[in-house]
Design a protein around this motif. Structure first.
Motif, PDB file in Angstrom:
ATOM      1  N   THR A 245      45.643  59.258  19.997  1.00 44.82           N
ATOM      2  CA  THR A 245      45.219  60.644  20.141  1.00 44.82           C
ATOM      3  C   THR A 245      45.807  61.505  19.029  1.00 44.82           C
ATOM      4  O   THR A 245      46.991  61.398  18.724  1.00 44.82           O
ATOM      5  N   THR A 246      44.978  62.331  18.427  1.00 44.14           N
ATOM      6  CA  THR A 246      45.457  63.308  17.451  1.00 44.14           C
ATOM      7  C   THR A 246      44.901  64.672  17.816  1.00 44.14           C
ATOM      8  O   THR A 246      43.784  64.799  18.305  1.00 44.14           O
ATOM      9  N   ILE A 247      45.698  65.699  17.568  1.00 45.64           N
ATOM     10  CA  ILE A 247      45.304  67.064  17.863  1.00 45.64           C
ATOM     11  C   ILE A 247      45.318  67.846  16.556  1.00 45.64           C
ATOM     12  O   ILE A 247      46.327  67.845  15.845  1.00 45.64           O
ATOM     13  N   GLU A 248      44.230  68.492  16.248  1.00 45.74           N
ATOM     14  CA  GLU A 248      44.153  69.296  15.025  1.00 45.74           C
ATOM     15  C   GLU A 248      45.078  70.497  15.132  1.00 45.74           C
ATOM     16  O   GLU A 248      45.228  71.090  16.194  1.00 45.74           O
ATOM     17  N   GLU A 249      45.703  70.852  14.029  1.00 49.43           N
ATOM     18  CA  GLU A 249      46.530  72.057  13.920  1.00 49.43           C
ATOM     19  C   GLU A 249      47.774  72.030  14.803  1.00 49.43           C
ATOM     20  O   GLU A 249      48.304  73.087  15.140  1.00 49.43           O
ATOM     21  N   ALA A 250      48.235  70.857  15.221  1.00 55.60           N
ATOM     22  CA  ALA A 250      49.439  70.790  16.053  1.00 55.60           C
ATOM     23  C   ALA A 250      50.231  69.540  15.680  1.00 55.60           C
ATOM     24  O   ALA A 250      50.193  68.532  16.370  1.00 55.60           O
ATOM     25  N   SER A 251      50.949  69.609  14.565  1.00 52.42           N
ATOM     26  CA  SER A 251      51.640  68.422  14.064  1.00 52.42           C
ATOM     27  C   SER A 251      52.801  67.995  14.961  1.00 52.42           C
ATOM     28  O   SER A 251      53.050  66.807  15.134  1.00 52.42           O
ATOM     29  N   VAL A 252      53.518  68.956  15.535  1.00 55.73           N
ATOM     30  CA  VAL A 252      54.644  68.614  16.414  1.00 55.73           C
ATOM     31  C   VAL A 252      54.142  67.903  17.665  1.00 55.73           C
ATOM     32  O   VAL A 252      54.725  66.919  18.116  1.00 55.73           O
ATOM     33  N   ARG A 253      53.044  68.380  18.199  1.00 56.72           N
ATOM     34  CA  ARG A 253      52.476  67.755  19.394  1.00 56.72           C
ATOM     35  C   ARG A 253      51.975  66.335  19.073  1.00 56.72           C
ATOM     36  O   ARG A 253      52.105  65.430  19.899  1.00 56.72           O
ATOM     37  N   ASN A 254      51.416  66.134  17.875  1.00 50.89           N
ATOM     38  CA  ASN A 254      50.988  64.794  17.476  1.00 50.89           C
ATOM     39  C   ASN A 254      52.166  63.830  17.430  1.00 50.89           C
ATOM     40  O   ASN A 254      52.064  62.694  17.885  1.00 50.89           O
ATOM     41  N   VAL A 255      53.282  64.283  16.869  1.00 51.58           N
ATOM     42  CA  VAL A 255      54.469  63.435  16.794  1.00 51.58           C
ATOM     43  C   VAL A 255      54.971  63.093  18.193  1.00 51.58           C
ATOM     44  O   VAL A 255      55.339  61.944  18.471  1.00 51.58           O
TER      45      VAL A 255
END
Length: 60
Positions: free
Chosen positions: A22-32
């Protein structure tokens, strides 16, 4: 019981792999954080299958 434990372990691994992919655009911390949660769940699922479900080396 062994089949139920195997199914539970596989479900844990599938949920972990879903978090990893899963990847979320515009949310790098949440992706990590999702990648970390996914890695932990995959590790827990493999540990569950190996130790609790005894799905490792089987002698027939």
């Amino acid at each position: 019981m062994k089949i139920i434990h195997a199914i539970i372990g596989m479900v844990i691994i599938v949920v972990g792999l879903t978090f990893l992919s899963t990847t979320i655009e515009e949310a790098s911390v949440r992706n990590v954080m999702l990648k970390i949660y996914g890695s932990i769940l995959v590790f827990m699922g493999t540990f569950y299958l190996k130790k609790i479900a005894k799905f490792g080396k089987q002698i027939v």
